[in-house]
Design a protein around this motif. Structure first.
Motif, PDB file in Angstrom:
ATOM      1  N   PHE A 376       0.835  -1.202   0.000  1.00 44.22           N
ATOM      2  CA  PHE A 376       0.000   0.000   0.000  1.00 44.22           C
ATOM      3  C   PHE A 376       0.874   1.257   0.000  1.00 44.22           C
ATOM      4  N   THR A 377       1.928   1.224   0.798  1.00 41.31           N
ATOM      5  CA  THR A 377       2.851   2.367   0.826  1.00 41.31           C
ATOM      6  C   THR A 377       3.510   2.559  -0.531  1.00 41.31           C
ATOM      7  N   GLU A 378       3.893   1.451  -1.148  1.00 40.82           N
ATOM      8  CA  GLU A 378       4.511   1.499  -2.469  1.00 40.82           C
ATOM      9  C   GLU A 378       3.552   2.140  -3.473  1.00 40.82           C
ATOM     10  N   ARG A 379       2.272   1.767  -3.407  1.00 41.11           N
ATOM     11  CA  ARG A 379       1.289   2.367  -4.313  1.00 41.11           C
ATOM     12  C   ARG A 379       1.124   3.855  -4.016  1.00 41.11           C
ATOM     13  N   GLN A 404      13.024 -11.538  -3.671  1.00 41.17           N
ATOM     14  CA  GLN A 404      13.242 -12.983  -3.705  1.00 41.17           C
ATOM     15  C   GLN A 404      11.979 -13.753  -3.315  1.00 41.17           C
ATOM     16  N   SER A 405      10.944 -13.034  -2.883  1.00 40.20           N
ATOM     17  CA  SER A 405       9.688 -13.676  -2.493  1.00 40.20           C
ATOM     18  C   SER A 405       8.705 -13.639  -3.654  1.00 40.20           C
ATOM     19  N   PRO A 406       8.445 -14.775  -4.331  1.00 35.08           N
ATOM     20  CA  PRO A 406       7.477 -14.777  -5.442  1.00 35.08           C
ATOM     21  C   PRO A 406       6.078 -14.346  -5.008  1.00 35.08           C
ATOM     22  N   TYR A 407       5.661 -14.767  -3.813  1.00 31.10           N
ATOM     23  CA  TYR A 407       4.323 -14.400  -3.353  1.00 31.10           C
ATOM     24  C   TYR A 407       4.212 -12.886  -3.181  1.00 31.10           C
ATOM     25  N   TRP A 408       5.196 -12.295  -2.523  1.00 33.61           N
ATOM     26  CA  TRP A 408       5.139 -10.850  -2.267  1.00 33.61           C
ATOM     27  C   TRP A 408       5.234 -10.074  -3.582  1.00 33.61           C
ATOM     28  N   ASN A 409       6.028 -10.558  -4.517  1.00 30.83           N
ATOM     29  CA  ASN A 409       6.123  -9.880  -5.811  1.00 30.83           C
ATOM     30  C   ASN A 409       4.759  -9.818  -6.501  1.00 30.83           C
ATOM     31  N   GLN A 410       4.031 -10.935  -6.514  1.00 31.41           N
ATOM     32  CA  GLN A 410       2.720 -10.941  -7.161  1.00 31.41           C
ATOM     33  C   GLN A 410       1.728 -10.089  -6.380  1.00 31.41           C
ATOM     34  N   LEU A 411       1.791 -10.152  -5.059  1.00 37.53           N
ATOM     35  CA  LEU A 411       0.918  -9.326  -4.226  1.00 37.53           C
ATOM     36  C   LEU A 411       1.144  -7.849  -4.516  1.00 37.53           C
ATOM     37  N   ARG A 412       2.394  -7.451  -4.583  1.00 39.32           N
ATOM     38  CA  ARG A 412       2.701  -6.049  -4.878  1.00 39.32           C
ATOM     39  C   ARG A 412       2.188  -5.661  -6.267  1.00 39.32           C
ATOM     40  N   THR A 413       2.380  -6.541  -7.233  1.00 42.80           N
ATOM     41  CA  THR A 413       1.905  -6.275  -8.585  1.00 42.80           C
ATOM     42  C   THR A 413       0.387  -6.079  -8.610  1.00 42.80           C
ATOM     43  N   ASP A 414      -0.330  -6.910  -7.873  1.00 43.08           N
ATOM     44  CA  ASP A 414      -1.787  -6.802  -7.828  1.00 43.08           C
ATOM     45  C   ASP A 414      -2.227  -5.510  -7.147  1.00 43.08           C
ATOM     46  N   ILE A 415      -1.599  -5.169  -6.037  1.00 41.21           N
ATOM     47  CA  ILE A 415      -1.984  -3.950  -5.321  1.00 41.21           C
ATOM     48  C   ILE A 415      -1.617  -2.709  -6.119  1.00 41.21           C
ATOM     49  N   LEU A 416      -0.474  -2.738  -6.807  1.00 36.19           N
ATOM     50  CA  LEU A 416      -0.067  -1.588  -7.615  1.00 36.19           C
ATOM     51  C   LEU A 416      -0.869  -1.483  -8.905  1.00 36.19           C
ATOM     52  N   ALA A 417      -1.500  -2.576  -9.324  1.00 33.33           N
ATOM     53  CA  ALA A 417      -2.322  -2.606 -10.541  1.00 33.33           C
ATOM     54  C   ALA A 417      -1.519  -2.250 -11.780  1.00 33.33           C
TER      55      ALA A 417
END
Length: 505
Positions: A376-379, A404-417
């Motif tokens: 959220f902060t990144e967005r 290095q975390s695949p899960y966090w990378n996808q989560l960030r991608t989804d939140i950043l849209a």
């Protein structure tokens, strides 16, 4: 007989470790090494012993170079944490602990610097240098030749040093000019490429305190015999002026063409982009580094980051916690996970503290809240950059330890849209290897980096998951505004962007 290959050594002085990477022109990693670093945190204080950095460099370099055959090291460069500063004697020997990038003791000095017209934040190097000078005002004077161009008010027994300056002093045997990337947070004027002496004189800084400054990529000297023996780096290896860790990670992502951005998620979060002109921010939250070719690298550094995971769950296995956190999307709580008091980006709030809205059901839910809160902060950082008119039309790349975390990378991608790329190597040391290659004649930095960087993964956002996180993101925006940290115009802009294409500039 083996044909000799050429490679370059990048050294990254991180918060928790020193890392070294030996890389060829096509991005092949021939060797790597690391050594842990420890610091002292106590409230707003955060210090490290600068001599530990050198011990770490010796260990990491020897590891990276072990078993290397038929390789010529073309050069090396060093990056450090942005805003970390200390005082040395005129020969470059440390006299004080290093005040780290997020040390918050210099709020009064920061206000003084802003009072004379310098756009600095309290955690920047200049206020902390002023604090150190005041703390060591009783130190006995050391003879020093007068510098005719400083026009400051009294001779100094001290020399100001940034983190890589300490290492380069060890490597070459003499204190170097600092690079303009690290000098930025000490008040250096990148547009005019000069110290703003009249304003600095109003702060009563002593003559001889400030080092000379060169652009990143400038040759500083060669590895001396003593350093070669200590590190295993060949004698006379060229030493090239580096950049801050955020800029190093940006080079390691090859995000150097206008509109490209790199999000570096390590202990804290740093966003760095590329632009043809500086991004203007009257608050000073976003600042502009300058690339070796004179183009601009706007960005900012938040105190939110992955460090909160280590602090909250010191013994947890991240991959296990990631799997468990996937069941909590969104989390039952909304977090703004600051690693230390105060925030610098996407807003300036020296009194800000970590917050948690709601009650997590269990540790996995709390882990999920922290992962989501960083995203959220990144967005919000990207929304703030859009609010300022920064170009955002290029690719977004994830680097830093958290990539290095695949899960966090996808989560960030989804939140950043928006889509994101992850290079095969996410270490800022790769960026320093590329800068060393550029500085020793391998070509323009943009092209050198694009040859070295290998994109490993391309991520696409899932619209249904993006929509799932809209409400908690909006809730966080409202809470930050209610607390007086986030300016209402920025909050309104972020709300409006929830229904817009975030890939548009």
């Amino acid at each position: 007989m083996l044909e000799e290959r050429e490679a370059w050594l990048g050294i990254d002085l991180g918060t928790q470790s020193v890392r070294a990477l030996l890389v060829t022109a096509d991005g092949t990693v021939l060797g790597r090494g690391s050594a842990p670093l420890t610091g002292r945190r106590d409230g707003e204080r955060h210090e490290q012993d600068p001599e530990d950095w050198w011990a770490g460099v010796c260990t990491a370099s020897r590891q990276a170079l072990r078993n290397i055959r038929a390789v010529r090291i073309g050069g090396l460069a060093v990056c450090g944490t942005s805003g970390t500063v200390l005082l040395t004697d005129p020969a470059g020997h440390p006299l004080t602990p290093a005040l780290m990038y997020d040390d918050g003791r210099a709020s009064e000095e920061g206000a003084q610097a802003r009072g004379v017209g310098l756009r600095v934040q309290d955690t920047w190097a200049l206020p902390k240098a002023m604090w150190l000078l005041e703390d060591h005002r009783e130190a006995p004077p050391t003879p020093r030749a007068h510098h005719p161009h400083l026009h400051l008010v009294r001779p100094s027994p001290f020399r100001l040093a940034h983190q890589p300056d300490v290492i380069v002093t060890h490597l070459t045997g003499e204190p170097p000019p600092t690079d303009s990337s690290h000098a930025l947070k000490t008040g250096y004027d990148l547009e005019h490429e000069a110290w703003p002496y009249p304003r600095l004189a109003e702060l009563d800084l002593p003559d001889g305190l400030l080092p000379d400054v060169v652009r990143p990529g400038t040759r500083l000297g060669e590895v001396c015999a003593q350093a070669a023996e200590a590190t295993g780096i060949p004698l006379a290896t060229p030493v090239i002026a580096g950049m801050t860790d955020g800029c190093a990670a940006q080079i390691a992502s090859a995000a150097l063409r206008p509109g490209s951005w790199n999000s570096v998620l390590g202990t804290t979060l740093v966003l760095k982009g590329a632009a043809t002109t500086p991004v203007q921010d009257p608050t000073g939250v976003v600042y502009n580094h300058r690339a070796p070719d004179g183009s601009w690298l706007p960005g900012g550094a938040s105190d939110v980051g992955a460090g909160v995971l280590t602090a909250t769950f010191p013994t947890a296995a991240p991959t296990v916690m990631d799997r468990r956190a996937a069941s909590y999307e969104p989390s039952g709580a909304v977090a703004y996970p600051l690693t230390s008091p105060g925030e610098r980006f996407p807003f300036r709030a020296p009194t800000a503290t970590a917050l948690l809205l709601g009650e997590p059901k269990n540790d996995a839910d709390l882990w999920a809240a922290l992962l989501q809160g960083v995203a959220f902060t990144e967005r919000l950082c990207l929304d703030y950059l859009h609010h300022l008119g920064a170009p955002l039309h290029g690719p977004l790349t994830f680097t830093g330890g958290a990539a290095q975390s695949p899960y966090w990378n996808q989560l960030r991608t989804d939140i950043l849209a928006r889509p994101a790329r992850v290079p095969a190597q996410t270490d800022p040391a790769l960026g320093m290897a590329a800068l060393a290659a550029h500085g020793t004649g391998a070509g323009p930095l943009t092209e050198v980096a694009e040859r070295m960087v290998r994109i490993h993964t391309v991520l696409e956002p899932h619209p249904t998951r993006t929509a799932r996180f809209a409400e908690p993101y909006a809730r966080l925006i409202d809470e930050l505004t209610t607390r007086g940290w986030l300016p209402p115009p920025v909050a309104a802009h972020a709300h409006a962007r929830l229904t817009q294409d975030t890939t548009e500039s």
